[in-house]
Scaffold this motif. Structure first.
Motif, PDB file in Angstrom:
ATOM      1  N   ILE A 188       0.433  -1.224   0.133  1.00  0.00           N
ATOM      2  CA  ILE A 188       0.513   0.172  -0.176  1.00  0.00           C
ATOM      3  C   ILE A 188       1.355   1.567  -0.094  1.00  0.00           C
ATOM      4  O   ILE A 188       1.787   2.163   1.009  1.00  0.00           O
ATOM      5  N   PHE A 189       0.159   2.085  -1.028  1.00  0.00           N
ATOM      6  CA  PHE A 189       1.601   3.355  -1.269  1.00  0.00           C
ATOM      7  C   PHE A 189       0.625   4.271  -0.726  1.00  0.00           C
ATOM      8  O   PHE A 189      -0.388   4.384  -1.238  1.00  0.00           O
ATOM      9  N   THR A 190       0.697   5.202   0.072  1.00  0.00           N
ATOM     10  CA  THR A 190      -0.353   5.788   0.469  1.00  0.00           C
ATOM     11  C   THR A 190       0.495   7.662   0.918  1.00  0.00           C
ATOM     12  O   THR A 190       1.405   7.869   1.277  1.00  0.00           O
ATOM     13  N   ASP A 191      -0.141   8.942   0.765  1.00  0.00           N
ATOM     14  CA  ASP A 191      -0.159  10.509   1.532  1.00  0.00           C
ATOM     15  C   ASP A 191      -0.073  10.187   2.680  1.00  0.00           C
ATOM     16  O   ASP A 191      -0.992   9.389   3.365  1.00  0.00           O
ATOM     17  N   ILE A 214       0.047  -7.267  -5.412  1.00  0.00           N
ATOM     18  CA  ILE A 214      -1.780  -6.538  -5.382  1.00  0.00           C
ATOM     19  C   ILE A 214      -0.861  -4.864  -4.580  1.00  0.00           C
ATOM     20  O   ILE A 214      -0.087  -5.089  -4.013  1.00  0.00           O
ATOM     21  N   VAL A 215      -0.361  -3.995  -5.479  1.00  0.00           N
ATOM     22  CA  VAL A 215      -0.422  -2.802  -5.178  1.00  0.00           C
ATOM     23  C   VAL A 215      -1.488  -1.903  -5.968  1.00  0.00           C
ATOM     24  O   VAL A 215      -2.275  -1.800  -6.100  1.00  0.00           O
ATOM     25  N   LEU A 216      -1.851  -1.085  -3.749  1.00  0.00           N
ATOM     26  CA  LEU A 216      -2.857  -0.116  -3.793  1.00  0.00           C
ATOM     27  C   LEU A 216      -2.068   1.176  -3.656  1.00  0.00           C
ATOM     28  O   LEU A 216      -1.090   1.171  -2.837  1.00  0.00           O
ATOM     29  N   LEU A 217      -3.097   2.269  -4.746  1.00  0.00           N
ATOM     30  CA  LEU A 217      -2.316   3.256  -4.545  1.00  0.00           C
ATOM     31  C   LEU A 217      -3.104   4.222  -4.024  1.00  0.00           C
ATOM     32  O   LEU A 217      -4.635   4.025  -4.778  1.00  0.00           O
ATOM     33  N   GLN A 218      -2.813   5.202  -2.617  1.00  0.00           N
ATOM     34  CA  GLN A 218      -3.622   6.250  -2.521  1.00  0.00           C
ATOM     35  C   GLN A 218      -3.081   7.399  -3.044  1.00  0.00           C
ATOM     36  O   GLN A 218      -2.023   7.894  -1.776  1.00  0.00           O
ATOM     37  N   CYS A 219      -2.978   8.680  -4.131  1.00  0.00           N
ATOM     38  CA  CYS A 219      -2.165   9.476  -4.347  1.00  0.00           C
ATOM     39  C   CYS A 219      -3.135  10.881  -5.474  1.00  0.00           C
ATOM     40  O   CYS A 219      -3.860  10.220  -5.945  1.00  0.00           O
ATOM     41  N   GLY A 220      -2.729  11.610  -5.273  1.00  0.00           N
ATOM     42  CA  GLY A 220      -3.515  12.210  -6.143  1.00  0.00           C
ATOM     43  C   GLY A 220      -3.479  13.790  -5.798  1.00  0.00           C
ATOM     44  O   GLY A 220      -3.494  14.844  -6.307  1.00  0.00           O
ATOM     45  N   ILE A 221      -4.026  14.214  -4.630  1.00  0.00           N
ATOM     46  CA  ILE A 221      -4.279  15.817  -3.624  1.00  0.00           C
ATOM     47  C   ILE A 221      -3.613  16.461  -3.951  1.00  0.00           C
ATOM     48  O   ILE A 221      -3.306  17.707  -4.579  1.00  0.00           O
ATOM     49  N   GLY A 230       3.482  11.837   4.919  1.00  0.00           N
ATOM     50  CA  GLY A 230       2.375  12.859   4.095  1.00  0.00           C
ATOM     51  C   GLY A 230       3.015  13.782   3.491  1.00  0.00           C
ATOM     52  O   GLY A 230       4.196  14.027   3.441  1.00  0.00           O
ATOM     53  N   GLY A 231       2.215  14.414   2.808  1.00  0.00           N
ATOM     54  CA  GLY A 231       2.050  14.974   1.957  1.00  0.00           C
ATOM     55  C   GLY A 231       3.155  14.902   0.609  1.00  0.00           C
ATOM     56  O   GLY A 231       3.795  15.331  -0.185  1.00  0.00           O
ATOM     57  N   ALA A 232       2.898  13.638   0.236  1.00  0.00           N
ATOM     58  CA  ALA A 232       3.838  13.193  -0.907  1.00  0.00           C
ATOM     59  C   ALA A 232       3.077  13.405  -2.322  1.00  0.00           C
ATOM     60  O   ALA A 232       1.995  13.236  -2.535  1.00  0.00           O
ATOM     61  N   SER A 233       3.535  13.392  -2.991  1.00  0.00           N
ATOM     62  CA  SER A 233       3.587  14.027  -4.349  1.00  0.00           C
ATOM     63  C   SER A 233       3.581  11.863  -5.368  1.00  0.00           C
ATOM     64  O   SER A 233       4.384  11.830  -4.486  1.00  0.00           O
ATOM     65  N   ILE A 234       3.584  12.566  -6.077  1.00  0.00           N
ATOM     66  CA  ILE A 234       3.560  11.298  -7.148  1.00  0.00           C
ATOM     67  C   ILE A 234       4.720  10.621  -7.198  1.00  0.00           C
ATOM     68  O   ILE A 234       4.788   9.605  -6.687  1.00  0.00           O
ATOM     69  N   LYS A 235       5.622  11.536  -7.016  1.00  0.00           N
ATOM     70  CA  LYS A 235       7.478  12.081  -7.223  1.00  0.00           C
ATOM     71  C   LYS A 235       7.733  11.246  -6.496  1.00  0.00           C
ATOM     72  O   LYS A 235       8.616  10.555  -6.637  1.00  0.00           O
ATOM     73  N   ASP A 236       7.572  11.335  -4.651  1.00  0.00           N
ATOM     74  CA  ASP A 236       7.888  11.221  -3.842  1.00  0.00           C
ATOM     75  C   ASP A 236       7.586   9.223  -3.734  1.00  0.00           C
ATOM     76  O   ASP A 236       8.787   8.842  -3.642  1.00  0.00           O
TER      77      ASP A 236
END
Length: 211
Positions: free
Chosen positions: A9-12, A71-78, A50-56
């Motif tokens: 799981i990759f998230t901001d 499985i990879v779960l991504l929450q990112c974008g805001i 925290g505060g992660a851009s897709i680049k981070d």
């Protein structure tokens, strides 16, 4: 020894516990903790910044390719969709030179007319594809950006349109795109982009449909 398949799981910061003016979100209330508890067949590993851009997040994948996640779960974008007055380097310079208080009267104007993004749509898509291809999971799940409100649009002019645009990119490159448009408004914090325990439970329930 039996090795469990990996759910990565990759998230901001949306997925993380936090204190906020009206209360707090405990770790056990986050959707990551709920996934761990309900899916013991998986080795659930989260990378949350925290505060992660897709680049981070893209910059972290070299440490996790070896896991060969199922499985990879991504929450990112805001973070990337939000229109900003300054780029990260500009903001760092302004902060170091102690000029931030002098720029505050102009931030709304600059945010509206510069509409800077940490990762503009084209770069966001490039980094998203690089993250997905680098980790090469059997299934790639992307969570949509939370729906904006009229208050958030006033605070960040253009955020509603940007949310639609960035969500379309996430959907294009995911095997399962989890729409969060029906999240209860009382599940979203007053900052308009984080969630409380109600929001975390809603996200978990939507994820159960695809996990």
């Amino acid at each position: 020894m039996n090795v469990k398949p990996v759910l990565l799981i990759f998230t901001d910061s949306v997925a993380l516990p936090r204190k906020y003016p009206e209360g707090k979100i405990l770790w056990q209330e986050t959707y990551i903790a709920k996934i761990r508890a309900h899916y013991p067949a998986y080795d659930v590993i989260n990378v949350s910044i925290g505060g992660a851009s897709i680049k981070d997040l893209r910059n972290q994948i070299n440490y996790y390719m070896v896991l060969e996640p199922e499985i990879v779960l991504l929450q990112c974008g805001i973070v990337d969709a939000a229109p900003r007055a300054f780029g990260r380097l500009e903001l760092e310079i302004v902060t170091k030179m102690r000029l931030l208080r002098f720029t505050k009267p102009f931030v709304s104007f600059l945010r509206r007319y510069r509409a800077h993004h940490y990762a503009a749509p084209k770069e966001f898509e490039q980094k998203l594809v690089a993250l997905k291809e680098g980790l090469n999971p059997k299934r790639f799940i992307a969570l949509g950006i939370l729906p904006s409100s009229s208050d958030y649009e006033i605070e960040l002019p253009g955020i509603t349109q940007n949310t639609v645009k960035y969500n379309a990119i996430l959907k294009k490159h995911s095997d399962h795109f989890v729409v969060l448009d029906d999240i209860p408004r009382n599940g979203i914090l007053s900052d308009n982009h984080h969630v409380n325990a109600i929001g975390q439970q809603f996200i978990f329930e939507q994820l159960q449909k695809v996990l």
